[in-house]
Design a protein around this motif. Structure first.
Motif, PDB file in Angstrom:
ATOM      1  N   GLN A 199       1.509   6.894  -6.843  1.00  0.00           N
ATOM      2  CA  GLN A 199       0.157   7.635  -7.337  1.00  0.00           C
ATOM      3  C   GLN A 199       0.199   9.195  -6.936  1.00  0.00           C
ATOM      4  O   GLN A 199      -0.212   9.767  -7.721  1.00  0.00           O
TER       5      GLN A 199
ATOM      6  N   THR B 118       0.775  -1.165  -0.034  1.00  0.00           N
ATOM      7  CA  THR B 118       0.006  -0.111  -0.201  1.00  0.00           C
ATOM      8  C   THR B 118       0.782   1.283   0.026  1.00  0.00           C
ATOM      9  O   THR B 118       0.527   2.016  -0.916  1.00  0.00           O
TER      10      THR B 118
ATOM     11  N   MET C  61       2.811   1.805  -3.544  1.00  0.00           N
ATOM     12  CA  MET C  61       1.581   2.124  -4.524  1.00  0.00           C
ATOM     13  C   MET C  61       1.113   3.616  -4.260  1.00  0.00           C
ATOM     14  O   MET C  61       1.122   4.349  -5.159  1.00  0.00           O
ATOM     15  N   GLU C  62       0.967   4.003  -3.089  1.00  0.00           N
ATOM     16  CA  GLU C  62       0.404   5.294  -2.623  1.00  0.00           C
ATOM     17  C   GLU C  62       1.461   6.394  -3.196  1.00  0.00           C
ATOM     18  O   GLU C  62       1.197   7.506  -3.594  1.00  0.00           O
TER      19      GLU C  62
END
Lengths: 372, 475
Positions: free
Chosen positions: B156, B149, B152-153
């Protein structure tokens, strides 16, 4: 060109200007109303996805900025928390209603609207062929959808709706009843049907879906509580009995007769028959050339039978079928090839059994097929 | 489109010095405005009657659009989606045609592999905004989920928008797997069938939750790939096949030969294997790479030529799951990873079989290689332990030898000194004696023959020196 005459025109045409102004106002207002959002309740908005790239089983927020979209968020889905229980209503479980559609029957849509399971938990998925007939059906379907989703009362509106168009050429040009049921055409037709069902299923099955209700486009009458009633049995795959209403000329009254013969229990004859077949041959039900002597659920209905009586099944039909999402997630699909000499929905039942799920049928719980 | 727009030409072309016209125009504008306002109010009133408080929000949404985009209360919902599946078929040049690709990554206790995996992900040359990522985290005891997580964050949120990926789904599902993930139990023959069936279930759950109507391609990738070309998606896509896999090898320590085929699940069917399949019961699963099932199948891995043309294709029947590119249509039509024995195979090998059964092309690239991380096998570990033991033993032996030498040196070192002392004393004595002798001899020789006596004394001295040298080298 009109430049030097500008003021002169204005003088003379002041009522015209007025009219134009008024028309413009109306246009603007029409535009505003036309694009207006249907007001959804807070609970619906809470389940909406924030980006168009999201599971289609949820609605998403429309971008009104017109600018560039933000990067999609990192979305978490805990499938351990998705329950599939005998009390779907109390546990607010999401239902996905899937329908392969070749023709649109208004009665089908009206029946959907009558479902008394909360519509905000129901997602509809359709797949239509790219034929002339399919285009027409799509148009009619879209009309009804717009009416319900945009202008209908909130309780009628479904959580989300997905319309897909098939990517294969229709194997048979005619959807005629007689043409469709010819035995030699059956394998091709049902293989195409299986692909359509799988395409619909695997692209729409979302991470929050608990149950899948397969409902054919020509099933025009079901009890409004069908979802709760079938889920109550807590079975992996459960099929009601599909009948057809008709005008009985002898009795001079409306009568009903069995329609779907794909719900059956296996017979030794059928198994022997299968053994003698080539690897790509399929067994079909309801043809005198191929007597299988299977026990057909269609004939097991009795007038005084218990509504919720269960029987185990080896083959199922697709007219109406409630399936736990886990079954499809494990991989059970509609084989477009001969799987144990079975194809499409009947092959699905076999594949589910191979994965350890037992289909059951309700001989006395009826849904009704359109009568052409 | 707005009122202002149409009014503009009027005000721009004012005739000079015509006051009445101007006044008349002003009047008409006022009238126009009044009518418009009236109409608007009526409609607004009508709207608010019809649908409660929404009219105001409708108004503000239409004109002050910025308020709709935020996370506040008001936004519009889109509930209907329309997709034409014939427009997402997948072609050889997907990156030019904006074809979306779903990357599926099954994970389990994979925290340690994530940094390497993300470096691969960031480097992919396929346009990132066309890549949708789906991860399935199952039965993990480490911090896979949190690490995933976070990474990925971070991506992004990067400033460089070209790095942003499309839809990202992190899916959790525990299957209660009892099979250990350590190397021995993972690769042991007994555990294979049930392990493969569980893996198949996991893959199916991931796919069914993440596949969307807008996908043209699906790419399966294991996290523990160490080296792969950045252009792998394009490289595989260019072949325009329904299912395509590269060759998968792994690097090895030098003592094992430097490299080795890794993925033995990509193969062509053989008659032997078909005959074998007929003899097995319905639920049996044939697994490759085990002596128990001698299938004599041609394996993609063994056909590799390091200098071969990477575009050479080979027809396959079973595929491995390390890196599979498939058209989304394959999965849409129903091909999946059988979690049961399908034609005596399960998971990715069953996937290959089912693809073939449904008429799809299944292709392997023998000379296009990606490299799996090297995880030593049980034998390797034992061998390495053996080597370590040998090494230690050797070191020990050397150490002992050195110590012994030291001891020897120490205990004999004194002797040497003593020897030298003794030697020099002996020498001195000898020299003195020789001198005496020489003196005596000289005295005699003087009397008898002088030069002869001198030569004899020189010879004696040479002999003593030679004996000294010998003694030293022995010590």
């Amino acid at each position: 060109m009109a430049r030097p005459m500008g003021s002169v025109r204005l003088k003379k045409a002041s009522p015209v200007t007025l009219a134009v102004g008024a028309a413009l106002c109306i246009f603007i207002l029409y535009f505003l109303i036309g694009s207006s959002a249907p007001d959804f309740s807070a609970s619906r908005k809470a389940t909406a996805a924030s980006h168009p790239l999201s599971p289609p089983t949820s609605p998403f927020r429309k971008t009104t900025t017109g600018g560039k979209l933000k990067a999609p968020p990192v979305a978490h889905y805990n499938l351990n928390d998705v329950s599939t229980t005998s009390q779907p209503l109390e546990n607010r479980e999401n239902i996905l209603v899937l329908t392969p559609m070749a023709r649109f029957y208004p009665a089908y849509w009206d029946n959907l609207l009558r479902l008394d399971y909360p519509h905000e938990l129901i997602t509809l998925g359709f797949i239509l062929p790219k034929t002339k007939e399919g285009n027409e059906a799509t148009k009619e379907l879209q009309k009804k959808i717009t009416k319900t989703q945009k202008y209908g009362p909130e309780k009628d509106r479904f959580k989300s709706i997905i319309i897909l168009r098939e990517d294969m050429d229709s194997p048979l040009s005619s959807q005629d009843e007689s043409e469709r049921h010819k035995m030699e055409n059956q394998k091709i037709r049902r293989a195409a049907m299986a692909k359509a069902r799988n395409s619909l299923l695997f692209t729409t099955l979302g991470p929050s879906t608990s149950w899948i209700l397969w409902l054919d486009a020509d099933v025009i009458e079901t009890p409004p509580t069908i979802i709760q009633d079938l889920a109550r049995h807590d079975q992996a795959i459960i099929a009601p009995n599909c009948f057809q209403r008709f005008w009985n000329a002898e009795k001079k009254e409306m009568d009903e007769r069995p329609y779907d013969f794909n719900n059956w229990q296996d017979s030794p004859t059928a198994l022997d028959l299968a053994k003698s077949m080539g690897p790509d041959d399929i067994l079909l039900e309801g043809y005198s050339e191929m007597a299988t002597f299977r026990t057909l659920m269609a004939y097991l209905a009795t007038d005084d039978g218990l509504l919720h009586e269960e029987i185990p099944l080896d083959g199922v039909g697709g007219a109406a079928l409630l399936v736990k999402a886990d079954v499809h997630r494990d991989g059970a699909m509609f084989p477009p090839f001969a799987f144990y000499h079975l194809i499409e929905t009947e092959g699905f039942a076999k594949m589910a059994k191979r994965l350890g799920w037992q289909p059951v049928g309700l001989p006395n719980y009826k849904v009704y097929h359109y009568n052409e | 489109m707005s009122l202002k727009h149409t009014a503009l030409p009027i005000s721009s072309y004012q005739p000079r010095g015509t006051t009445p016209a101007l006044r008349r125009r002003t009047q008409s504008l006022v009238r126009l405005g009044a009518v418009a306002a009236l109409l608007f109010l009526i409609v607004l009133f009508y709207l608010s009657r019809r649908s409660g408080s929404s009219a105001l929000s409708v108004f503000s949404l239409g004109l002050l659009s910025s308020s709709g985009g935020g996370y506040g209360g008001d936004f519009q919902l889109e509930t209907v989606r329309y997709h034409d599946l014939s427009s997402v078929q997948g072609t050889a040049r997907g990156w030019e045609r904006e074809e979306r690709i779903l990357v599926c990554v099954p994970l389990r206790d994979a925290e340690e592999h994530l940094p390497m995996f993300f470096s691969h992900l960031r480097n992919l040359t396929y346009p990132h905004h066309l890549i949708d990522l789906a991860f399935l985290v199952s039965d993990s005891k480490d911090k896979t989920l949190q690490a995933l997580t976070r990474s990925m964050e971070e991506i992004q949120a990067w400033e460089d928008e070209e790095m942003h990926f499309g839809e990202i789904s992190i899916i959790e599902k525990d299957f209660g797997q009892k099979v250990n993930q350590d190397v021995e139990s993972r690769h042991g023959f007994e555990a294979q069938a049930s392990r493969r069936k569980l893996m198949a279930r996991a893959r199916n759950w991931l796919l069914t939750a993440a596949l969307r109507p807008y996908h043209s391609w699906v790419y399966w990738r294991d996290v523990d790939v160490e080296t792969a070309p950045y252009t792998i998606l394009e490289d595989l896509m260019r072949h325009n096949k329904d299912v395509i896999v590269p060759n998968v090898w792994r690097p090895l320590p030098d003592w094992l030969g430097g490299e080795q085929p890794y993925d033995l699940n990509s193969w062509q069917e053989s008659d032997t294997a078909l005959q074998l399949a007929e003899t097995l019961d319905e639920d049996a699963v044939i697994v490759e790479g085990y002596a128990e099932y001698a299938t004599y199948r041609p394996h993609l891995a063994y056909l590799r030529d390091p200098y071969g043309d990477p575009d050479v294709e080979m027809e396959l029947d079973g595929v491995g799951g390390v890196s599979i590119l498939a058209k989304a249509r394959v999965f849409r039509y129903g091909v999946h990873f059988p979690a049961f024995s399908f034609e005596k195979h399960a998971e990715t090998e069953g996937f290959g079989k089912m693809s073939k059964r449904m008429g799809f092309s299944v292709i392997g690239l023998p000379h296009y290689t990606i490299w799996h991380e090297y995880e030593p096998s049980v034998d390797d570990i034992q061998h390495m332990e053996q080597m370590k033991r040998e090494q230690l033993a050797q070191e020990q032996a050397e150490k002992e030898k050195a110590e012994k030498a030291q001891r020897v040196k120490e205990s004999f070192g004194d002797a040497t000194k003593q020897w030298e002392k003794d030697k020099s004393e002996i020498q001195n004595i000898a020299i003195q004696e020789k001198k005496k002798e020489a003196a005596a001899a000289a005295a005699a020789a003087v009397a008898k023959n002088k030069p002869n006596a001198q030569a004899a004394a020189g010879k004696q001295e040479e002999k003593v020196v030679a004996r000294d040298e010998l003694g030293e080298s022995k010590a």
